[in-house]
Design a protein around this motif. Sequence first.
Motif, mmCIF file in Angstrom:
data_model
loop_
_atom_site.group_PDB
_atom_site.id
_atom_site.type_symbol
_atom_site.label_atom_id
_atom_site.label_comp_id
_atom_site.label_asym_id
_atom_site.label_seq_id
_atom_site.Cartn_x
_atom_site.Cartn_y
_atom_site.Cartn_z
ATOM 1 N N GLY A 1 52.873 42.539 23.216
ATOM 2 C CA GLY A 1 51.987 43.695 23.323
ATOM 3 C C GLY A 1 52.496 44.788 24.238
ATOM 4 O O GLY A 1 51.940 45.891 24.234
ATOM 5 N N MET A 2 53.536 44.504 25.035
ATOM 6 C CA MET A 2 54.101 45.563 25.893
ATOM 7 C C MET A 2 54.606 46.700 25.011
ATOM 8 O O MET A 2 55.217 46.462 23.970
ATOM 9 N N THR B 1 56.506 42.102 19.773
ATOM 10 C CA THR B 1 55.692 41.308 18.861
ATOM 11 C C THR B 1 55.999 39.812 18.931
ATOM 12 O O THR B 1 55.147 38.994 18.581
ATOM 13 N N GLU B 2 57.217 39.451 19.349
ATOM 14 C CA GLU B 2 57.593 38.038 19.462
ATOM 15 C C GLU B 2 58.574 37.870 20.610
ATOM 16 O O GLU B 2 59.395 38.758 20.861
ATOM 17 N N ARG C 1 66.366 33.943 24.618
ATOM 18 C CA ARG C 1 66.303 35.294 25.192
ATOM 19 C C ARG C 1 66.148 36.366 24.111
ATOM 20 O O ARG C 1 66.571 37.506 24.278
ATOM 21 N N ARG C 2 65.515 36.024 22.999
ATOM 22 C CA ARG C 2 65.332 36.964 21.891
ATOM 23 C C ARG C 2 63.959 37.613 21.978
ATOM 24 O O ARG C 2 62.955 36.934 22.203
ATOM 25 N N THR D 1 59.529 53.636 10.649
ATOM 26 C CA THR D 1 59.022 52.346 11.119
ATOM 27 C C THR D 1 60.117 51.303 10.946
ATOM 28 O O THR D 1 61.071 51.503 10.193
ATOM 29 N N GLY D 2 59.961 50.196 11.640
ATOM 30 C CA GLY D 2 60.910 49.102 11.499
ATOM 31 C C GLY D 2 60.659 48.027 12.525
ATOM 32 O O GLY D 2 59.641 48.029 13.226
ATOM 33 N N ASP D 3 61.606 47.104 12.581
ATOM 34 C CA ASP D 3 61.566 46.023 13.552
ATOM 35 C C ASP D 3 62.946 45.865 14.157
ATOM 36 O O ASP D 3 63.959 46.016 13.460
ATOM 37 N N ALA D 4 62.989 45.566 15.437
ATOM 38 C CA ALA D 4 64.246 45.342 16.149
ATOM 39 C C ALA D 4 64.226 43.955 16.776
ATOM 40 O O ALA D 4 63.180 43.484 17.212
#
Length: 147
Positions: free
Chosen positions: A18-19, A110-111, A117-118, A134-137
């Motif tokens: 949530g950060m 989100t995870e 350390r991921r 938008t996307g995910d890293a």
Amino acid sequence: MLDNAPRGTICIEDIEIGMVRSLSKVITDRDIELFAEVSTDRNPVHLDEDYAQDTIFGGRIAHGMLTAGLVSAVIGEQLPGHGTVYLGQSLKFLAPVRPGDLVTAEVEVTEIDHSRRRVTMNTRCIVNNKKVLTGDATVLAPSRKFD
């Protein structure tokens, strides 16, 4: 550039789901010209207004990867910050960014996989309250255990 959070490092031990961190930047003609020079992407839709007028965009637009680079800046400077290693990034380009647009890049945790350390984050860029990217890293976050 308007930083919305201090630069530095947040170690894996301190990251929480949530950060969120962000930065905002007005994309200038000079930014687009410099990105074209560095990347060697001289597509006239980015550099030639007359050409760009006759495209589906109806005018010049910034390189999509220039916009995506703002996400990289948030990850590399704020969350997790210095010492972070990028492992992957998905991107969807939803709308063009034009010279003069104020882009806000945001990342949200989100995870977290502490053992490896991921950190996985939702990434987005916003112009005038509209998502343009938008996307995910996935990144390898720094750790106090390895300092």
